[in-house]
Scaffold this motif. Structure first.
Motif, short mmCIF file in Angstrom:
data_model
loop_
_atom_site.label_atom_id
_atom_site.label_comp_id
_atom_site.label_asym_id
_atom_site.label_seq_id
_atom_site.Cartn_x
_atom_site.Cartn_y
_atom_site.Cartn_z
N SER A 194 -7.59 -8.15 12.99
CA SER A 194 -7.43 -9.00 11.87
C SER A 194 -7.96 -8.10 10.76
O SER A 194 -7.23 -8.39 9.71
N SER A 245 -8.11 -4.94 10.16
CA SER A 245 -7.03 -3.97 9.87
C SER A 245 -5.91 -4.45 9.23
O SER A 245 -5.46 -3.96 7.99
N ARG A 246 -5.37 -5.58 9.61
CA ARG A 246 -4.31 -6.34 8.81
C ARG A 246 -4.73 -6.81 7.68
O ARG A 246 -4.01 -6.63 6.42
N ARG A 247 -5.89 -7.49 7.55
CA ARG A 247 -6.33 -8.24 6.25
C ARG A 247 -6.20 -7.48 5.17
O ARG A 247 -5.86 -7.73 3.90
N ASP A 302 -5.60 -4.01 5.03
CA ASP A 302 -4.56 -2.74 5.30
C ASP A 302 -5.58 -1.34 5.29
O ASP A 302 -5.07 -0.67 4.49
N ILE A 303 -6.39 -1.64 6.46
CA ILE A 303 -6.97 -0.44 6.70
C ILE A 303 -6.66 0.30 8.09
O ILE A 303 -6.36 -0.87 9.21
N GLU A 304 -6.33 1.62 8.32
CA GLU A 304 -5.75 1.86 9.65
C GLU A 304 -7.03 1.45 10.82
O GLU A 304 -8.06 1.71 10.98
N GLU A 305 -6.06 0.88 11.85
CA GLU A 305 -7.05 0.76 13.06
C GLU A 305 -7.49 2.19 13.54
O GLU A 305 -7.01 3.21 13.47
#
Ligand code: TMP
Length: 240
Positions: free
Chosen positions: A100, A102-104, A106-109
């Motif tokens: 979440s 990473s999604r929230r 927008d940082i690369e997993e």
């Protein structure tokens, strides 16, 4: 000690009262869920595997000075635990950005933050476990400042202990979620479970997922991966 009335029926576990006010029996289910129950399945042996994995981890943490609710594993899917007054909070520790966060943002997993990141969520299926901060927790009277300070110290210690243990099992600890409660004498203790259902474990070499993301994202066989986690932990903890 024998199971008496069912006092909690959760998505992945049940809690039963016992004849003692001080103890409960926790039963692990094979039910697997994701996205707040939107995706559901039954994974054969998952309850047994998570019971064993969490028991091994809790015993290891106890041995290293973390007070937990774990008393003993009773059988394949059951544990005897200390009864807790639970805090309605989930504490997440992130060593690597994933899921979440990473999604929230927008940082690369897979991105490594400069230091571990701590999050607090309010436990509420209806509200979808909203993230809150320590000022909400203190201001709304959910927990005292002193308790949160104590929890932060324990979280750091758990993170170091788990990272070390898993490293020996060739697993990277990406993130994990834990819960806390108070025993019948008011002492703060770690409760619930720590397993591939509540943490992200990546194989250190291949970076393959060995956790619930296999189910969430249809990435592979959950039972095989959880068996692998158990075997690796047993190898490190029981055989040296
Ligand atoms: P997230 O990236 O989906 O927020 O999850 C972070 C970590 O916390 C991950 O290891 C899964 C775990 N987790 C739970 O075990 N239960 C939960 O309800 C949530 C939100 C996360």
């Amino acid at each position: 000690m024998k199971k008496q009335t069912l006092i909690y029926n959760g998505k992945s576990k049940q809690i039963f009262a016992t004849e003692s006010q001080n103890f409960i029996i926790m039963t692990y289910k094979d039910d697997e869920t994701a996205y707040f129950g939107v995706k559901k399945s039954v994974i054969p042996n998952k309850g047994m595997l998570n019971n064993k994995i969490s028991a091994l981890i809790f015993k290891y943490l106890e041995k290293n000075g973390i007070y937990t609710h774990f008393v003993e594993q009773l059988d394949e899917s059951e544990q005897l635990c200390r009864r807790a007054t639970t805090l309605p909070l989930e504490f997440i520790v992130r060593n690597i950005i994933a899921g979440s966060l990473s999604r929230r943002l927008d940082i690369e997993e897979g991105t490594v933050p400069e230091q571990p990141i701590y999050e607090i969520c309010l436990k509420s299926d209806v509200l979808r476990d909203p993230m809150i901060n320590r000022y909400h927790v203190e201001g709304l009277g959910i927990a005292k400042e002193e308790t949160l300070n104590q929890i932060l110290v324990i979280l750091k210690k758990i993170n170091e202990l788990l990272k070390n243990l898993l490293k020996k099992s060739h697993i990277d600890l990406i993130d994990f979620k834990v819960e806390f409660g108070f025993d019948t004498e008011g002492n703060l203790m770690l409760i619930d479970e720590i397993s591939p259902d509540t943490a992200r474990f990546w194989d250190s070499e291949s970076h393959e997922h060995l956790d619930r993301d296999l189910f969430r994202r249809d990435l592979g066989d959950v039972e095989t991966a959880y068996k692998e986690v158990l075997a690796r932990l047993e190898n490190v903890l029981q055989n040296g």
